[in-house]
Design a protein around this motif. Structure first.
Motif, mmCIF file in Angstrom:
data_model
loop_
_atom_site.group_PDB
_atom_site.id
_atom_site.type_symbol
_atom_site.label_atom_id
_atom_site.label_comp_id
_atom_site.label_asym_id
_atom_site.label_seq_id
_atom_site.Cartn_x
_atom_site.Cartn_y
_atom_site.Cartn_z
ATOM 1 N N GLY A 168 -16.744 18.375 0.796
ATOM 2 C CA GLY A 168 -16.322 18.743 -0.155
ATOM 3 C C GLY A 168 -15.245 18.048 -1.312
ATOM 4 N N VAL A 169 -14.245 19.004 -1.797
ATOM 5 C CA VAL A 169 -13.247 18.701 -2.709
ATOM 6 C C VAL A 169 -11.829 18.980 -2.451
ATOM 7 C CG1 VAL A 169 -13.149 17.804 -5.380
ATOM 8 C CG2 VAL A 169 -15.430 17.682 -4.654
ATOM 9 N N TYR A 170 -10.637 18.015 -2.185
ATOM 10 C CA TYR A 170 -9.829 18.789 -2.178
ATOM 11 C C TYR A 170 -9.363 17.857 -3.291
ATOM 12 C CZ TYR A 170 -5.164 19.546 -1.132
ATOM 13 O OH TYR A 170 -3.569 19.964 -1.472
ATOM 14 N N VAL A 171 -8.356 18.583 -4.362
ATOM 15 C CA VAL A 171 -8.396 18.360 -5.390
ATOM 16 C C VAL A 171 -5.831 19.119 -5.474
ATOM 17 C CG1 VAL A 171 -7.292 18.876 -7.668
ATOM 18 C CG2 VAL A 171 -9.749 18.679 -6.290
ATOM 19 N N ASN A 172 -4.974 17.755 -5.101
ATOM 20 C CA ASN A 172 -3.584 17.946 -5.432
ATOM 21 C C ASN A 172 -3.423 18.432 -7.278
ATOM 22 O OD1 ASN A 172 -0.870 18.241 -4.151
ATOM 23 N ND2 ASN A 172 -0.870 16.312 -5.335
ATOM 24 N N LEU A 173 -3.193 18.847 -7.083
ATOM 25 C CA LEU A 173 -2.836 18.778 -8.539
ATOM 26 C C LEU A 173 -1.986 19.007 -8.968
ATOM 27 C CD1 LEU A 173 -3.511 19.628 -11.810
ATOM 28 C CD2 LEU A 173 -4.012 21.768 -11.400
ATOM 29 N N GLY A 174 -0.307 18.512 -9.104
ATOM 30 C CA GLY A 174 0.934 18.473 -9.410
ATOM 31 C C GLY A 174 1.582 18.712 -8.687
ATOM 32 N N SER A 175 1.924 18.572 -7.542
ATOM 33 C CA SER A 175 3.016 18.593 -6.581
ATOM 34 C C SER A 175 3.262 16.865 -5.963
ATOM 35 C CB SER A 175 1.901 19.179 -5.199
ATOM 36 O OG SER A 175 2.669 19.593 -3.692
ATOM 37 N N ALA A 176 4.205 16.629 -5.715
ATOM 38 C CA ALA A 176 4.534 15.387 -5.352
ATOM 39 C C ALA A 176 4.854 15.326 -3.625
ATOM 40 C CB ALA A 176 6.052 14.765 -6.095
ATOM 41 N N VAL A 177 5.412 15.834 -3.800
ATOM 42 C CA VAL A 177 6.148 15.806 -1.615
ATOM 43 C C VAL A 177 5.811 17.377 -1.573
ATOM 44 C CG1 VAL A 177 7.472 15.431 -0.387
ATOM 45 C CG2 VAL A 177 8.009 14.975 -3.039
ATOM 46 N N ILE A 178 5.774 18.419 -1.464
ATOM 47 C CA ILE A 178 5.106 19.696 -0.590
ATOM 48 C C ILE A 178 3.799 19.545 -0.153
ATOM 49 C CG2 ILE A 178 5.777 22.235 0.470
ATOM 50 C CD1 ILE A 178 7.873 20.773 0.513
ATOM 51 N N LEU A 179 2.721 19.102 -0.777
ATOM 52 C CA LEU A 179 1.556 19.703 -0.619
ATOM 53 C C LEU A 179 1.156 18.585 -0.263
ATOM 54 C CD1 LEU A 179 0.613 22.673 -3.472
ATOM 55 C CD2 LEU A 179 0.975 22.635 -0.782
ATOM 56 N N PRO A 180 1.121 17.243 -0.464
ATOM 57 C CA PRO A 180 0.117 16.543 0.591
ATOM 58 C C PRO A 180 0.993 15.680 1.766
ATOM 59 C CG PRO A 180 1.462 15.419 -2.093
ATOM 60 C CD PRO A 180 1.684 17.126 -1.742
ATOM 61 N N GLU A 181 2.021 16.444 1.669
ATOM 62 C CA GLU A 181 2.461 15.824 3.025
ATOM 63 C C GLU A 181 2.017 17.269 4.243
ATOM 64 O OE1 GLU A 181 4.048 13.894 4.628
ATOM 65 O OE2 GLU A 181 5.232 13.117 3.367
ATOM 66 N N VAL A 182 1.695 18.350 3.049
ATOM 67 C CA VAL A 182 1.146 19.574 4.433
ATOM 68 C C VAL A 182 -0.478 19.291 4.648
ATOM 69 C CG1 VAL A 182 0.037 22.074 4.214
ATOM 70 C CG2 VAL A 182 2.496 21.540 3.500
ATOM 71 N N PHE A 183 -0.722 18.606 3.304
ATOM 72 C CA PHE A 183 -2.667 18.696 3.562
ATOM 73 C C PHE A 183 -2.594 17.543 4.646
ATOM 74 C CE2 PHE A 183 -5.761 15.335 2.192
ATOM 75 C CZ PHE A 183 -6.960 16.181 2.197
ATOM 76 N N LEU A 184 -2.125 16.354 5.020
ATOM 77 C CA LEU A 184 -1.794 15.292 5.360
ATOM 78 C C LEU A 184 -2.286 15.704 6.767
ATOM 79 C CD1 LEU A 184 -2.551 12.427 5.234
ATOM 80 C CD2 LEU A 184 -0.026 11.855 5.750
#
Length: 319
Positions: free
Chosen positions: A229-245
């Motif tokens: 599949g595909v994961y797209v991070n759209l316009g989140s600089a901190v919270i969601l990249p950390e949550v995704f990791l």
């Protein structure tokens, strides 16, 4: 010290040199009435033009093969007027799960209530009124506080149900409600103290923590299915990249063995955390990462149109 004699320099034939740019990769000139698909094919097959087409194809292929396309989205995307584009992609089953930060949920909630959002922060700071509108704080906290009696429910579900309960006039513009109606997971991930509703008298830290923690667990389950599949991070600089990791780590720890996935960061500026936590680190496990820089209000509609066209062309060709 003697000057070098350039006549002694060895040269190589031009045709034997390996080149990074060739004419077959160049863009085609504009053409009146060109379809989106033709426009996409006309882009240069170089750098971001090449990456954009690869991202489009990755999303199209993922949905053709019934694999997930997960969107993690910052609040500014909503403020750019893109809610209807996101909702359309949910309805078309292009987006199979969506994660918001706390501010994104607030903007979505306010749009559903009054058809407008985003206050003048500087003006509100002068008299201490910033973020303290009654309806937003009371209704959202009332919904979130329900987790004390419904301990397994996530913040996204609780907020969507609140909007339906109060019969908000602009429900059709709410991403939270669209996900709830369609049965698509829409999770909300907050850091305590970062959102205006955390200042409200009705705020309950235990409820906020439990509701967003429930959504984190749900999101980790969604990420555990990311293979293919595909994961797209759209316009989140901190919270969601950390949550995704962290969700990615949980998935691997529990045996997901994620592979053959694509990660994408789309933002106006390239920041450290999405670069590391989305584009570089997870793909080292078994995927590919792309970074696309540009204004949300241009890049997202362009991506959406290209994906929709790509899926339709697949249907038309009988694949």
């Amino acid at each position: 010290m003697r000057a070098v004699d350039l006549s002694l320099m060895r040269t190589v034939p031009l045709q034997r040199r390996e080149n990074k740019v060739a004419l077959e990769w160049f863009a085609a000139p504009p053409e009146a009435g060109r379809s989106c698909q033709d426009f996409l094919l006309a882009l240069p097959d170089i750098l971001a033009g090449q990456d954009f087409r690869r991202v489009v194809q990755a999303i199209v292929t993922a949905r053709q093969q019934q694999r997930p396309v997960i969107l993690g989205m910052g609040a500014h995307v909503i403020k750019c007027g893109l809610s209807r584009v996101i909702i359309d992609l949910l309805q078309r089953q292009v987006i199979t799960a969506l994660a918001l930060n706390g501010a994104g949920a607030i903007h979505d909630f306010e749009l559903a209530l009054i058809g407008a959002t985003s206050e003048d922060v500087a003006a509100g700071l002068r008299d201490g009124s910033f973020g303290l509108v009654h309806e937003t704080g009371s209704l959202m906290n009332e919904a979130i506080n329900q987790v004390m009696m419904r301990p397994e429910d996530g913040m996204g579900t609780l907020l969507a149900e609140q909007l339906l309960q109060v019969q908000a006039p602009y429900l059709d513009y709410s991403i939270l409600v669209a996900g709830h109606r369609l049965g698509v997971p829409v999770t909300v991930h907050v850091a305590l103290g970062t959102d205006i509703i955390h200042m409200h008298p009705a705020a309950n830290g235990a409820a906020l923590g439990q509701a967003t923690f429930n959504d984190f667990r749900l999101f980790a389950g969604v990420v555990s299915e990311l293979s293919g599949g595909v994961y797209v991070n759209l316009g989140s600089a901190v919270i969601l990249p950390e949550v995704f990791l962290k969700a990615f780590t949980i998935a691997q720890n529990l045996g997901a063995n994620l592979h053959d996935f694509v990660t994408v960061n789309m933002d106006m500026l390239m920041h450290y955390r999405p670069g590391e936590n989305v584009v570089r680190r997870p793909p080292m496990v078994g995927g590919r990462g792309y970074a696309l820089a540009g204004r949300h209000e241009i890049m997202l509609p362009l991506l959406a149109q290209a994906v929709v066209d790509g899926l339709q062309n697949t249907i038309d060709s009988g694949i």
